[in-house]
Design a protein around this motif. Structure first.
Motif, PDB file in Angstrom:
ATOM      1  N   MET A   1       0.841  -1.204   0.000  1.00  0.00           N
ATOM      2  CA  MET A   1       0.000   0.000   0.000  1.00  0.00           C
ATOM      3  C   MET A   1       0.878   1.256   0.000  1.00  0.00           C
ATOM      4  SD  MET A   1      -2.836   1.224   2.805  1.00  0.00           S
ATOM      5  CE  MET A   1      -1.821   0.847   4.197  1.00  0.00           C
ATOM      6  N   THR A   2       0.540   2.192  -0.820  1.00  0.00           N
ATOM      7  CA  THR A   2       1.246   3.481  -0.753  1.00  0.00           C
ATOM      8  C   THR A   2       0.279   4.505  -0.174  1.00  0.00           C
ATOM      9  OG1 THR A   2       1.263   3.055  -3.116  1.00  0.00           O
ATOM     10  CG2 THR A   2       3.159   4.233  -2.223  1.00  0.00           C
ATOM     11  N   LEU A   3       0.730   5.176   0.821  1.00  0.00           N
ATOM     12  CA  LEU A   3      -0.133   6.183   1.431  1.00  0.00           C
ATOM     13  C   LEU A   3       0.292   7.538   0.907  1.00  0.00           C
ATOM     14  CD1 LEU A   3       0.018   4.811   5.057  1.00  0.00           C
ATOM     15  CD2 LEU A   3      -1.881   4.593   3.482  1.00  0.00           C
ATOM     16  N   THR A   4      -0.637   8.204   0.243  1.00  0.00           N
ATOM     17  CA  THR A   4      -0.299   9.522  -0.304  1.00  0.00           C
ATOM     18  C   THR A   4       0.088  10.460   0.837  1.00  0.00           C
ATOM     19  OG1 THR A   4      -2.673   9.748  -0.415  1.00  0.00           O
ATOM     20  CG2 THR A   4      -1.506   9.601  -2.510  1.00  0.00           C
ATOM     21  N   GLU A   5      -0.779  10.412   1.894  1.00  0.00           N
ATOM     22  CA  GLU A   5      -0.423  11.179   3.079  1.00  0.00           C
ATOM     23  C   GLU A   5      -0.057  10.144   4.131  1.00  0.00           C
ATOM     24  OE1 GLU A   5      -2.683  13.798   6.353  1.00  0.00           O
ATOM     25  OE2 GLU A   5      -3.726  13.334   4.510  1.00  0.00           O
ATOM     26  N   LYS A   6       1.158  10.225   4.626  1.00  0.00           N
ATOM     27  CA  LYS A   6       1.609   9.211   5.588  1.00  0.00           C
ATOM     28  C   LYS A   6       0.778   9.259   6.854  1.00  0.00           C
ATOM     29  CE  LYS A   6       6.428   7.939   5.429  1.00  0.00           C
ATOM     30  NZ  LYS A   6       7.660   8.089   6.192  1.00  0.00           N
ATOM     31  N   LYS A   7       0.048   8.191   7.137  1.00  0.00           N
ATOM     32  CA  LYS A   7      -0.744   8.173   8.367  1.00  0.00           C
ATOM     33  C   LYS A   7       0.168   7.810   9.525  1.00  0.00           C
ATOM     34  CE  LYS A   7      -5.279   8.233   6.955  1.00  0.00           C
ATOM     35  NZ  LYS A   7      -6.437   8.857   7.562  1.00  0.00           N
ATOM     36  N   LYS A   8      -0.128   8.436  10.664  1.00  0.00           N
ATOM     37  CA  LYS A   8       0.713   8.226  11.834  1.00  0.00           C
ATOM     38  C   LYS A   8       0.086   7.153  12.721  1.00  0.00           C
ATOM     39  CE  LYS A   8       3.169  11.771  14.335  1.00  0.00           C
ATOM     40  NZ  LYS A   8       3.067  12.941  15.198  1.00  0.00           N
ATOM     41  N   VAL A   9       0.886   6.208  13.159  1.00  0.00           N
ATOM     42  CA  VAL A   9       0.355   5.154  14.022  1.00  0.00           C
ATOM     43  C   VAL A   9       1.302   4.895  15.193  1.00  0.00           C
ATOM     44  CG1 VAL A   9       1.194   3.417  12.368  1.00  0.00           C
ATOM     45  CG2 VAL A   9      -0.380   2.721  14.116  1.00  0.00           C
ATOM     46  N   VAL A  10       0.699   4.806  16.384  1.00  0.00           N
ATOM     47  CA  VAL A  10       1.469   4.415  17.570  1.00  0.00           C
ATOM     48  C   VAL A  10       1.310   2.907  17.723  1.00  0.00           C
ATOM     49  CG1 VAL A  10       1.427   4.427  20.100  1.00  0.00           C
ATOM     50  CG2 VAL A  10       1.422   6.590  18.850  1.00  0.00           C
ATOM     51  N   VAL A  11       2.431   2.203  17.837  1.00  0.00           N
ATOM     52  CA  VAL A  11       2.376   0.756  18.058  1.00  0.00           C
ATOM     53  C   VAL A  11       2.756   0.472  19.513  1.00  0.00           C
ATOM     54  CG1 VAL A  11       3.260  -1.506  17.373  1.00  0.00           C
ATOM     55  CG2 VAL A  11       3.017   0.286  15.679  1.00  0.00           C
TER      56      VAL A  11
END
Ligand SMILES: Nc1ncnc2c1ncn2[C@@H]1O[C@H](COP(=O)(O)OP(=O)(O)OP(=O)(O)O)[C@@H](O)[C@H]1O
Length: 370
Positions: A1-11
């Motif tokens: 998957m390419t995210l046009t706008e990088k989504k931020k995720v806390v792991v």
């Protein structure tokens, strides 16, 4: 998957193989990943029992984050964990229930305060290494919790309490993988140490699953010997304190009765453990409260489901029947439902969760009162 706008995720990184791979997979998918380890060990407790938040676990998480090239932070969650999970755990046992600390931790700690913190950091999602799946209906926007590909590792039972809003901001990157595959993938990525780590122990804050010693240390004055009784109240012998026993238990009663006897339940006020024969441990119905519905908004009338009365119990055919004006029943936290099983279930245990399924989807669940 390419995210046009990088989504931020806390792991949430526990230092184990599952959350390490959750972080790795999200990074590879193009997310902006932040690793966070919650330090949850009870204040004054041992520093390192090898559990999910021990010193070595934090080091392992930090090393993995470094290898993946993501930032890693440690948050002090000791007080919130102590007050919400450990106190609940101890009090439940002392009041004759068998608690479900992971469920409580998921609800109050991980998807409570932790998700709030993640959102405050600007994250779109909180991700964990749980084996579960979130689906969203594009039309209605409703989120569903579904069983993962690895049905043996299925952790949906522990997650039945999540709300729509929490699910909307949740990612389970391991949903479509088998555990063996996850270990291999970790090794392929050079995460050798975590790839070989054994699966986490049952209760992360209790060394060797010895919960009796743990509670005794915290509340010695509350553990008193008392009587074993039958259903009629006849005294059968002496017990060593309610917390030593769970519903369905046969071994370790410390008294011989001339025939196999099993724990049926507790009379907490009288400090009595109620015993009976094997067939008495089976029941067709239970009452549940503190309900959460995921796949549906709620239950209005009888609903046929499959239900699970403990984490590793098999699914059983059942009917949920909402009880009218049930909020005032003893033990009720909000409405109460009666669950009627087609075949009797062994050792229905107050304090444990009952979780309802239809196919792969979690319909909802609640806490067993009786
Ligand atoms: N101390 C912690 N800090 C942050 N996240 C945590 C912590 N403990 C557990 N989690 C998150 O919750 C998930 C499920 O926890 P659980 O204790 O069931 O571990 P697990 O399934 O053995 O996973 P792992 O292999 O990652 O330890 C973990 O994969 C992780 O994402």
């Amino acid at each position: 998957m390419t995210l046009t706008e990088k989504k931020k995720v806390v792991v949430g990184m526990s230092g184990g193989v599952d959350s390490s791979m959750a972080a790795a997979l999200l990074k590879e998918e193009g997310y902006e990943v932040i690793g966070i380890t919650l330090q949850t060990m009870p204040s004054g407790g041992p520093d390192d029992v090898g559990g999910c938040c021990s010193i070595t676990a934090i080091d392992d998480a930090r090393r993995v984050a470094h290898q993946l090239g993501i930032p890693h932070y440690v948050l002090n969650f000791r007080t919130i964990f102590d007050e919400n999970v450990i106190d609940y755990f101890t009090n439940a046992y002392l009041s004759g229930e068998t608690p479900n600390p992971c469920t409580m931790c998921n609800r109050v700690v991980r998807w409570g305060e932790f998700l709030r913190k993640a959102r405050a950091l600007g994250a779109d999602y909180l991700a964990t290494g749980h084996y579960a799946k979130v689906l969203q209906d594009p039309q209605s926007g409703r989120c569903f919790l579904s069983r993962p590909t690895d049905t043996w590792k299925d952790q949906t039972y522990m997650l039945y309490n999540l709300t729509q809003d929490q699910l909307k901001h949740t990612l389970f990157p391991l949903a479509d993988y088998k555990k063996e595959h996850i270990r291999e993938m970790a090794a392929e990525r050079g995460l050798l140490r975590v790839s070989r780590k054994p699966d986490s122990q049952e209760i992360c804050f209790i060394p060797d699953d010895d919960y009796v010693s743990f509670i005794r240390e915290r509340s010695p004055e509350k553990i008193k010997p008392g009587n074993f009784v039958d259903r009629q109240g006849n005294i059968l012998g002496r017990h060593q304190g309610l917390i030593n026993y769970t519903v369905g238990q046969r071994k370790g009663l410390g008294v011989t009765f001339g025939k196999p006897m099993f724990v049926l339940g507790f009379n907490v006020e009288g400090n009595e453990v109620i015993l009976g024969e094997d067939q008495e441990v089976y029941a067709h119905t239970l009452l549940a409260t503190d309900l959460n519905w995921i796949a549906i908004p709620g239950v209005e009338g009888p609903l046929t489901v499959q239900a699970k009365i403990r984490y590793k119990a098999p699914l059983a055919e059942a009917k949920i029947i909402p009880l009218k004006d049930s909020e005032t029943l003893p033990g009720a936290i909000g409405p109460v439902v009666r669950v009627e099983f087609t075949t009797p279930q062994r050792a229905i245990t107050p304090g444990q969760a009952v979780v309802f399924y239809q196919g792969e989807l979690v319909v909802g669940g609640g806490k067993i009162i009786t």
